[in-house]
Motif scaffolding. Structure first.
Motif, PDB file in Angstrom:
ATOM      1  N   ALA A  57       0.831  -1.205   0.000  1.00 43.89           N
ATOM      2  CA  ALA A  57       0.000   0.000   0.000  1.00 43.89           C
ATOM      3  C   ALA A  57       0.865   1.255   0.000  1.00 43.89           C
ATOM      4  O   ALA A  57       0.589   2.221  -0.710  1.00 43.89           O
ATOM      5  CB  ALA A  57      -0.937  -0.010   1.201  1.00 43.89           C
ATOM      6  N   ARG A  58       1.924   1.236   0.792  1.00 42.26           N
ATOM      7  CA  ARG A  58       2.820   2.399   0.867  1.00 42.26           C
ATOM      8  C   ARG A  58       3.515   2.652  -0.464  1.00 42.26           C
ATOM      9  O   ARG A  58       3.577   3.786  -0.954  1.00 42.26           O
ATOM     10  CB  ARG A  58       3.851   2.183   1.981  1.00 42.26           C
ATOM     11  N   CYS A 116       2.580   1.644  -3.512  1.00 38.68           N
ATOM     12  CA  CYS A 116       1.586   2.058  -4.505  1.00 38.68           C
ATOM     13  C   CYS A 116       1.179   3.511  -4.292  1.00 38.68           C
ATOM     14  O   CYS A 116       1.075   4.286  -5.243  1.00 38.68           O
ATOM     15  CB  CYS A 116       0.362   1.146  -4.460  1.00 38.68           C
ATOM     16  N   HIS A 117       0.954   3.894  -3.047  1.00 34.31           N
ATOM     17  CA  HIS A 117       0.563   5.272  -2.731  1.00 34.31           C
ATOM     18  C   HIS A 117       1.663   6.256  -3.125  1.00 34.31           C
ATOM     19  O   HIS A 117       1.417   7.280  -3.752  1.00 34.31           O
ATOM     20  CB  HIS A 117       0.252   5.396  -1.240  1.00 34.31           C
ATOM     21  N   ASP A 118       2.909   5.938  -2.772  1.00 31.46           N
ATOM     22  CA  ASP A 118       4.018   6.843  -3.051  1.00 31.46           C
ATOM     23  C   ASP A 118       4.333   6.952  -4.536  1.00 31.46           C
ATOM     24  O   ASP A 118       4.796   7.996  -4.999  1.00 31.46           O
ATOM     25  CB  ASP A 118       5.267   6.409  -2.282  1.00 31.46           C
ATOM     26  N   ARG A 142      -2.454  -2.996  -5.607  1.00 24.91           N
ATOM     27  CA  ARG A 142      -3.143  -2.636  -4.371  1.00 24.91           C
ATOM     28  C   ARG A 142      -4.136  -3.720  -3.959  1.00 24.91           C
ATOM     29  O   ARG A 142      -4.317  -3.994  -2.786  1.00 24.91           O
ATOM     30  CB  ARG A 142      -3.875  -1.302  -4.527  1.00 24.91           C
ATOM     31  N   ALA A 201       1.990   6.462  -7.004  1.00 26.07           N
ATOM     32  CA  ALA A 201       0.821   6.939  -7.739  1.00 26.07           C
ATOM     33  C   ALA A 201       0.911   8.427  -8.049  1.00 26.07           C
ATOM     34  O   ALA A 201       0.563   8.867  -9.155  1.00 26.07           O
ATOM     35  CB  ALA A 201      -0.456   6.637  -6.957  1.00 26.07           C
ATOM     36  N   SER A 202       1.401   9.229  -7.134  1.00 26.32           N
ATOM     37  CA  SER A 202       1.450  10.682  -7.335  1.00 26.32           C
ATOM     38  C   SER A 202       2.417  11.097  -8.449  1.00 26.32           C
ATOM     39  O   SER A 202       2.019  11.815  -9.367  1.00 26.32           O
ATOM     40  CB  SER A 202       1.801  11.368  -6.015  1.00 26.32           C
ATOM     41  N   LYS A 244      -2.854  -0.088  -9.500  1.00 28.52           N
ATOM     42  CA  LYS A 244      -4.207  -0.382  -9.006  1.00 28.52           C
ATOM     43  C   LYS A 244      -4.364  -1.878  -8.739  1.00 28.52           C
ATOM     44  O   LYS A 244      -4.946  -2.283  -7.727  1.00 28.52           O
ATOM     45  CB  LYS A 244      -5.251   0.086 -10.018  1.00 28.52           C
TER      46      LYS A 244
END
Length: 193
Positions: free
Chosen positions: A13-14, A16-18, A62, A20-21, A59
């Motif tokens: 999750a970390r 993917c989140h980092d 995740r 994605a931006s 996506k």
């Protein structure tokens, strides 16, 4: 005693989140160039395709490597989005028949699809359906290269200790402790749970 967190899911999750931006920012830049009526050219089209594939993979990661509660559901639109994301990322073309699915089941499906990619590297057409309460994943393609050492993690609960990172999906499927059934021939694979 409290339950320990799923470290793999949290790391995924970390990451993917980092990612994605900045990847989204590249996509926005490409979109701005197009909105101004300028041609992307061959190089720009390559960047656009790469960004779209990367966003789709993030996506999918995740879901495939995430952690969900058993009651969390995906509706038809969300399943369609997963199908679209999957189909732009590789040679395995998938069609999801279910219109509603638990996120935990989608996670399992994506891990199985990643496993099928290993066995059917030349590509395949895959249909996912629910029959008599079981999720059935049927793949048909030009060739199945079946590696018993990898697939035994699903059927015999044994995983090779020197598993490379590109095959982590086999180990993760084993940890789900599902009653997986597997059949294969030289051109077809069926996995159900």
């Amino acid at each position: 005693m409290t339950e320990k967190p799923d470290i793999t899911a949290l790391v995924t999750a970390r990451i993917c989140h980092d990612l994605a931006s900045p990847i989204g920012a590249i996509g926005n830049g490409v979109e701005l160039v197009e909105l101004r009526g300028k041609s992307l050219g061959e190089e720009g089209e390559l960047v656009k395709a790469s960004v779209n594939a990367t966003v789709a993979k993030l996506k999918l990661f995740r879901i495939a490597f995430g952690q969900f509660h058993a009651e969390e559901m995906l509706n038809a639109a969300e399943i369609s989005a997963v199908q679209t994301d999957w189909n732009i990322t590789g040679r395995i073309h998938v069609n999801f028949a279910p219109k509603k699915m638990r996120k935990t089941d989608m996670k399992t499906c994506l891990l199985i699809l990643q496993s099928i990619q290993v066995a059917m590297s030349q590509g395949a057409k895959v249909m996912i359906a629910i029959e008599e309460g079981r999720t059935i994943i049927r793949a048909i393609g030009p060739k199945v290269t079946f590696d018993e050492a990898l697939w035994s993690a699903l059927t015999h609960r044994h995983i090779t200790p020197d598993l490379p990172p590109k095959h982590v999906q086999f180990a993760l499927l084993q940890t789900l402790d599902l009653a997986l059934q597997l059949q294969h021939s030289s051109t077809e694979m069926t996995v159900s749970f």
